[in-house]
Design an enzyme around this catalytic site. Structure first.
Site, PDB file in Angstrom:
ATOM      1  N   ASP A  96       8.992  25.969  45.436  1.00  0.00           N
ATOM      2  CA  ASP A  96       8.056  26.208  46.533  1.00  0.00           C
ATOM      3  C   ASP A  96       8.886  26.522  47.786  1.00  0.00           C
ATOM      4  OD1 ASP A  96       5.705  26.158  47.999  1.00  0.00           O
ATOM      5  OD2 ASP A  96       5.576  23.987  48.095  1.00  0.00           O
ATOM      6  N   GLU A 121      12.737  23.502  35.999  1.00  0.00           N
ATOM      7  CA  GLU A 121      11.840  22.985  37.032  1.00  0.00           C
ATOM      8  C   GLU A 121      10.437  23.553  36.839  1.00  0.00           C
ATOM      9  OE1 GLU A 121      10.874  20.832  38.911  1.00  0.00           O
ATOM     10  OE2 GLU A 121      11.958  20.805  40.805  1.00  0.00           O
TER      11      GLU A 121
HETATM   12  P1  5GP Z   1      10.096  22.483  46.954  1.00  0.00           P
HETATM   13  O1  5GP Z   1      11.209  21.523  47.262  1.00  0.00           O
HETATM   14  O2  5GP Z   1      10.552  23.771  46.315  1.00  0.00           O
HETATM   15  O3  5GP Z   1       9.231  22.730  48.168  1.00  0.00           O
HETATM   16  O4  5GP Z   1       9.096  21.758  46.010  1.00  0.00           O
HETATM   17  C1  5GP Z   1       9.319  21.479  44.728  1.00  0.00           C
HETATM   18  C2  5GP Z   1       8.387  20.391  44.227  1.00  0.00           C
HETATM   19  O5  5GP Z   1       7.184  20.260  45.020  1.00  0.00           O
HETATM   20  C3  5GP Z   1       7.938  20.733  42.848  1.00  0.00           C
HETATM   21  O6  5GP Z   1       8.858  20.248  41.887  1.00  0.00           O
HETATM   22  C4  5GP Z   1       6.581  20.039  42.769  1.00  0.00           C
HETATM   23  O7  5GP Z   1       6.757  18.704  42.400  1.00  0.00           O
HETATM   24  C5  5GP Z   1       6.057  20.077  44.198  1.00  0.00           C
HETATM   25  N1  5GP Z   1       5.119  21.212  44.390  1.00  0.00           N
HETATM   26  C6  5GP Z   1       5.323  22.335  45.090  1.00  0.00           C
HETATM   27  N2  5GP Z   1       4.257  23.165  45.038  1.00  0.00           N
HETATM   28  C7  5GP Z   1       3.342  22.534  44.256  1.00  0.00           C
HETATM   29  C8  5GP Z   1       2.016  22.895  43.806  1.00  0.00           C
HETATM   30  O8  5GP Z   1       1.421  23.945  44.082  1.00  0.00           O
HETATM   31  N3  5GP Z   1       1.384  21.978  43.000  1.00  0.00           N
HETATM   32  C9  5GP Z   1       1.966  20.801  42.652  1.00  0.00           C
HETATM   33  N4  5GP Z   1       1.262  19.995  41.861  1.00  0.00           N
HETATM   34  N5  5GP Z   1       3.208  20.435  43.058  1.00  0.00           N
HETATM   35  C10 5GP Z   1       3.897  21.298  43.851  1.00  0.00           C
END
Ligand code: 5GP
Length: 177
Positions: free
Chosen positions: A104, A100
């Site tokens: 986040d 991945e």
């Molecule tokens: P989670 O489900 O862990 O919150 O988010 C995962 C997804 O959110 C990542 O695969 C990515 O696509 C997007 N994402 C989370 N933080 C960022 C960031 O700082 N920049 C970008 N471009 N995408 C993010």
């Protein structure tokens, strides 16, 4: 002047990315000796990382791709994840390494681990290039991690801003005026 110079500051440059990926590749090579490793890259964000990491692994790996998208209520993810591109091969009995771009809130990875676990693989481990622990909503096990970063929106090396900036050769932060 490169197109991104006006709006992006470098956070992790290319040599630093590649040096860390070489270390992760060596570690994964040691850990999967004698095993048949299947890398599942999560699109689109992990494609650059996945290909560089795979080249740093000295084993005959199999590469697979899976696409997921999360629903966003405003800027926050709602935790609802949808498969937009599914694996084309059965994962039964496979040693899976999920690759991945960034973890986040952790909700996407939680969904992926449940989904892949239901396909009865031999094992599932997680490799992420970046982790943003400040925003974690759920604890996901991370077996291999490139960098822990502060709570900033990052772009480049696969990560997008409105589908753009994925092709930057480094991890950067959008400049806000
Ligand atoms: P989670 O489900 O862990 O919150 O988010 C995962 C997804 O959110 C990542 O695969 C990515 O696509 C997007 N994402 C989370 N933080 C960022 C960031 O700082 N920049 C970008 N471009 N995408 C993010």
């Amino acid at each position: 002047m490169p197109f991104y110079d006006r709006d992006v500051d470098v956070m992790i440059d290319s040599p630093k990315l590649q040096a860390r990926i070489a270390e992760l590749g060596a570690q994964i090579t040691r850990d999967y000796q004698g095993k048949d490793l299947t890398i599942v890259g999560i699109m689109k964000g992990s494609i650059f990382f996945m290909t560089d990491l795979a080249k740093a692994i000295d084993l005959p790996v199999t590469l697979e791709l899976m696409g997921v998208s999360s629903y966003h209520g405003g800027t926050e993810t709602t935790g609802e994840v949808r498969i937009s591109f599914d694996l084309t091969k059965p994962m039964h009995g496979k040693h899976i390494l999920v690759v991945e771009d960034i973890i986040d809130t952790g909700l996407t990875m939680q969904f992926l681990l449940e989904n892949l676990g239901a396909r009865h693989p031999a094992s599932v481990k997680v490799c992420t290039l970046l982790e943003k622990p400040a925003r974690a909503k759920t604890k996901v096990p991370i077996d291999y991690k490139g960098f822990v970063i502060e709570d900033k929106f990052v772009v480049g090396y696969g990560l997008d801003y409105g589908e753009k900036y994925r092709n930057l050769p480094f991890i950067g932060v959008m400049r806000t005026e």
